[in-house]
Design an enzyme around this catalytic site. Structure first.
Site, PDB file in Angstrom:
ATOM      1  N   THR A 172       0.851  -1.191   0.000  1.00  0.00           N
ATOM      2  CA  THR A 172       0.000   0.000   0.000  1.00  0.00           C
ATOM      3  C   THR A 172       0.886   1.241   0.000  1.00  0.00           C
ATOM      4  O   THR A 172       1.940   1.260   0.640  1.00  0.00           O
ATOM      5  CB  THR A 172      -0.895   0.013   1.245  1.00  0.00           C
ATOM      6  OG1 THR A 172      -1.753  -1.133   1.205  1.00  0.00           O
ATOM      7  CG2 THR A 172      -1.739   1.277   1.321  1.00  0.00           C
ATOM      8  N   GLY A 173       0.435   2.273  -0.712  1.00  0.00           N
ATOM      9  CA  GLY A 173       1.161   3.540  -0.697  1.00  0.00           C
ATOM     10  C   GLY A 173       1.566   3.977  -2.087  1.00  0.00           C
ATOM     11  O   GLY A 173       1.298   3.298  -3.082  1.00  0.00           O
ATOM     12  N   SER A 174       2.241   5.100  -2.151  1.00  0.00           N
ATOM     13  CA  SER A 174       2.561   5.696  -3.449  1.00  0.00           C
ATOM     14  C   SER A 174       3.523   4.836  -4.269  1.00  0.00           C
ATOM     15  O   SER A 174       3.357   4.707  -5.492  1.00  0.00           O
ATOM     16  CB  SER A 174       3.149   7.099  -3.249  1.00  0.00           C
ATOM     17  OG  SER A 174       4.297   7.047  -2.419  1.00  0.00           O
ATOM     18  N   GLY A 209       0.739   5.098   5.604  1.00  0.00           N
ATOM     19  CA  GLY A 209      -0.584   5.094   4.990  1.00  0.00           C
ATOM     20  C   GLY A 209      -1.644   4.430   5.848  1.00  0.00           C
ATOM     21  O   GLY A 209      -2.816   4.379   5.468  1.00  0.00           O
ATOM     22  N   LYS A 233      14.739   6.869   1.748  1.00  0.00           N
ATOM     23  CA  LYS A 233      14.164   6.052   2.816  1.00  0.00           C
ATOM     24  C   LYS A 233      15.216   5.221   3.558  1.00  0.00           C
ATOM     25  O   LYS A 233      14.914   4.621   4.585  1.00  0.00           O
ATOM     26  CB  LYS A 233      13.090   5.119   2.244  1.00  0.00           C
ATOM     27  CG  LYS A 233      11.979   5.841   1.484  1.00  0.00           C
ATOM     28  CD  LYS A 233      11.248   6.837   2.347  1.00  0.00           C
ATOM     29  CE  LYS A 233      10.232   7.644   1.565  1.00  0.00           C
ATOM     30  NZ  LYS A 233       9.171   6.838   0.983  1.00  0.00           N
ATOM     31  N   GLU A 289      -0.558  -5.158   6.003  1.00  0.00           N
ATOM     32  CA  GLU A 289       0.731  -5.338   5.346  1.00  0.00           C
ATOM     33  C   GLU A 289       1.547  -6.404   6.064  1.00  0.00           C
ATOM     34  O   GLU A 289       2.159  -7.272   5.427  1.00  0.00           O
ATOM     35  CB  GLU A 289       1.497  -4.009   5.327  1.00  0.00           C
ATOM     36  CG  GLU A 289       0.900  -2.978   4.392  1.00  0.00           C
ATOM     37  CD  GLU A 289       1.513  -1.603   4.548  1.00  0.00           C
ATOM     38  OE1 GLU A 289       1.289  -0.761   3.661  1.00  0.00           O
ATOM     39  OE2 GLU A 289       2.211  -1.359   5.550  1.00  0.00           O
TER      40      GLU A 289
END
Length: 220
Positions: A28-30, A97, A121, A103
């Protein structure tokens, strides 16, 4: 390349880890969204996907990727997801998120966790990014007190409810010198559903995108 282009480069590189004829776990996420878009180009090669959030499920479905309930999946070769922070041992902070629990569950089923990130990151020590902790609503205050005792400053994520109907406490100011130990300690607090520390089940492979290209880093 800008940050979004770096995220996309890492996501596209992860397509090499998708196994033909198998089910893929999707984060999940960009950055995961870029992976979903790339996965759509090879959807005829896979059985389908397990999504770690309602948002990812909707994006996969929009691309015509077949969705599976995790309870119906006996084997999943790979889970692909991003991270908010990742260290040299490939332990991560995830959950910016708010999908950390799902996850963590999907990642637990997969044989291999492939983390896709841009170079920003990568950190020497986890903790600059606030650590998300999903909590049962009635336990919010109790958990917050326990997290404060651990040296953190928990803040309720305002106006947010997880896909599981729970709350998120974002914990600021932690010095995370022992990610696996802290993960175990937080997860044993009554009322905690899961923490955003992914250390006991960290990434197996990191695909780290920088201007020079995508670096492949294996778990030590």
């Amino acid at each position: 390349m800008n940050q979004d282009e770096l995220k996309r480069a890492a996501a596209i590189a992860a397509l090499d880890y998708v196994i033909d004829g198998e089910i893929v776990g999707v984060g999940t996420g960009s950055t995961a969204n870029h992976f979903i878009d790339g996965l759509a180009t090879i959807k005829d090669r896979i059985r389908g996907a397990v999504a770690s959030s309602e948002a990812s499920a909707r994006r996969l479905a929009a691309h015509g990727v077949r969705l599976f309930d995790l309870n119906d999946v006996e084997r999943m070769p790979v889970y692909v997801d991003g991270a908010d922070e990742i260290d040299a041992g490939l332990a991560m902070i995830k959950g910016g998120g708010g999908a950390l629990t799902r996850e963590k569950i999907v990642a637990a089923v997969a044989d291999r966790f492939v983390c896709i990130c841009d170079a920003s990151k990568r950190v020497a020590r986890l903790g600059r990014f606030p650590l998300p902790v999903e909590v049962i609503p009635m336990a919010r205050a109790h958990v917050a007190r326990r997290l404060t005792a651990l040296g953190g400053e928990p803040r309720l994520r305002q106006g947010f409810v997880t896909d599981n109907g729970n709350l998120i406490l974002d914990v600021h100011g932690l010095e995370i010198t022992d990610p696996a130990g802290l993960e175990a300690e937080i997860d044993h607090i009554a009322g905690v559903v899961a923490s955003g520390l992914f250390a006991m089940r960290g990434a197996n492979v990191l695909l780290l995108a920088a201007a020079e290209g995508v670096e492949r880093i294996l778990r030590p």
